[in-house]
Design an enzyme around this catalytic site. Sequence first.
Site, PDB file in Angstrom:
ATOM      1  N   THR A 134      18.046  31.976  37.607  1.00 15.48           N
ATOM      2  CA  THR A 134      19.208  32.317  37.063  1.00 15.48           C
ATOM      3  C   THR A 134      19.937  32.995  38.010  1.00 15.48           C
ATOM      4  O   THR A 134      21.519  33.084  38.439  1.00 15.48           O
ATOM      5  CB  THR A 134      19.447  32.682  35.765  1.00 15.48           C
ATOM      6  OG1 THR A 134      18.554  33.246  35.331  1.00 15.48           O
ATOM      7  CG2 THR A 134      19.309  31.563  34.836  1.00 15.48           C
ATOM      8  N   ASP A 164      11.278  30.796  31.240  1.00 14.54           N
ATOM      9  CA  ASP A 164      11.294  30.135  32.617  1.00 14.54           C
ATOM     10  C   ASP A 164      10.619  29.117  32.830  1.00 14.54           C
ATOM     11  O   ASP A 164      10.324  28.240  33.668  1.00 14.54           O
ATOM     12  CB  ASP A 164      11.351  31.208  33.118  1.00 14.54           C
ATOM     13  CG  ASP A 164      13.301  31.717  33.344  1.00 14.54           C
ATOM     14  OD1 ASP A 164      13.681  31.437  32.749  1.00 14.54           O
ATOM     15  OD2 ASP A 164      13.452  32.765  34.574  1.00 14.54           O
TER      16      ASP A 164
END
Length: 535
Positions: free
Chosen positions: A102, A400
């Site tokens: 991200t 993640d």
Amino acid sequence: MALAFDEYGRPFIILREQESKSRLRGIDAQKANISAGVAVARILRTSLGPKGMDKMLQSPDGDITITNDGATILEQMDVDNQIGKLMVELSRSQDYEIGDGTTGVVVMAGALLEQAERLLERGIHPIRVAEGYEIASKIAVDHLQQIAHKFEFTATHIEPLVQTCMTTLSSKIVNRCKRSLAEIAVKAVMAVADLERKDVNLDLIKVEGKVGGKLEDTELIYGILVDKDMSHPQMPKQIEDAKIAILTCPFEPPKPKTKHKVDIDTVEKFQTLRQQEQKYFDDMVQQCKDVGATLVICQWGFDDEANHLLMHRNLPAVRWVGGVELELIAIATGGRIVPRFQELTPEKLGKAGLVREKAFGTTKDRMLYIEHCANSRAVTIFIRGGNKMMIEETKRSLHDALCVARNLIRNNNIVYGGGAAEISCSIAVEAAADKYPGVEQYAVRAFADALDSVPMALAENSGLQPIETLSAVKSQQIKDNNPFCGIDCNDAGTNDMREQNVFETLIGKQQQLLLATQVVKMILKIDDVISPTEY
């Protein structure tokens, strides 16, 4: 006010309240938009890579978040500017789709915008720049496909998956025990993965945290963890081969829905009422016993009398368990959620090998472990840590890692990290630029320069000389034709990312390039910004 006249000579207004609107046009609008996008990207630039810094964000009500996850930083930041909001959306879509990368995607978009500004100053039309970027992103995505490697793994041989998850975790605050956390993440994903369909339902992985203990105490439980304890202190703390009744009906006498009142004018009437209630509770508890349940998990509360009866009949019970947890318990134990006592049957009971209550530390915190379930497709990762922020950040880091493991199960191609893939794409795009005769080739070259910004930021954050390091790695890649050379962030003494085991998923990288290009294209096409003025 802008006045115009129609064919009959009558005046009409083009823009209502024009003088109270501020308006940016043409190149000014583009420059303002670009500088807004670049400002957001600069904030995230320092938190890229294994040596990236964390950001501390305070919400309006005083809650503090410490994180270096790009999506979280942008979510928590209160961005007012419209273009800034586009960057927030960009990192959010990367988070939803891939779960990792991200920060990189925003840094990439910022670099593309910076390059675009230089081209606009030379007088190149924004549409031509956008088209050049589109061409270049296609070249880069195809090139990634060529340099990607297939990762072979099986249910027993999970080392490749662990290595990739370790790359993700190395940029987080938890990198000192990234090995154990990566193994936990991969085992959790493998436990719920459907390898034939190549699909993983991450809802089946529950992440729980409790302050206290140390990070190394984080464990994976093949079962469910509920933050509740037994409803009566004298109930048994450990039940083996439990048969679990999962109820969504309260252990209370029924309340009529309509308004009512009961007149009690003699002691006898009161006695009958009390006996009636007691019989009602007796029947409830007896129904649970008759079915063969050895543990009752209830979504609602119990009356004290019911609690007392459950205790006397040796039927341990847990109350106030949330709906999501009930569903997970039902999935894990193979039971059915029962809405009414009349519908309890032996088939609807869930089975668990061991249900135990565990106390933590000196506080009276207790949790229920439901383990060795009949259908262990639901697992729980239980995180321990020094403080609340640490636990929250570990949850984000593990999210993640779980997403990376899921992406590898869906598509097991990987590219090499440490900026190696970006440098390789940059070289490929630079080489392809000569094939385009028009103005687009300037934009294609600019795209190649923008790709270098990710390895440059990595080198900068690691305290290396950014330009020297980047040019050394780039010349090495060109000389050896070796797409595995990246920035040596951890001072391991080698630039070869295969030896350092730094991997990233192919779909994650491709998604980054495509999303960043799309957003930049959109920003470049805006040439007029009309906004109400601030009073």
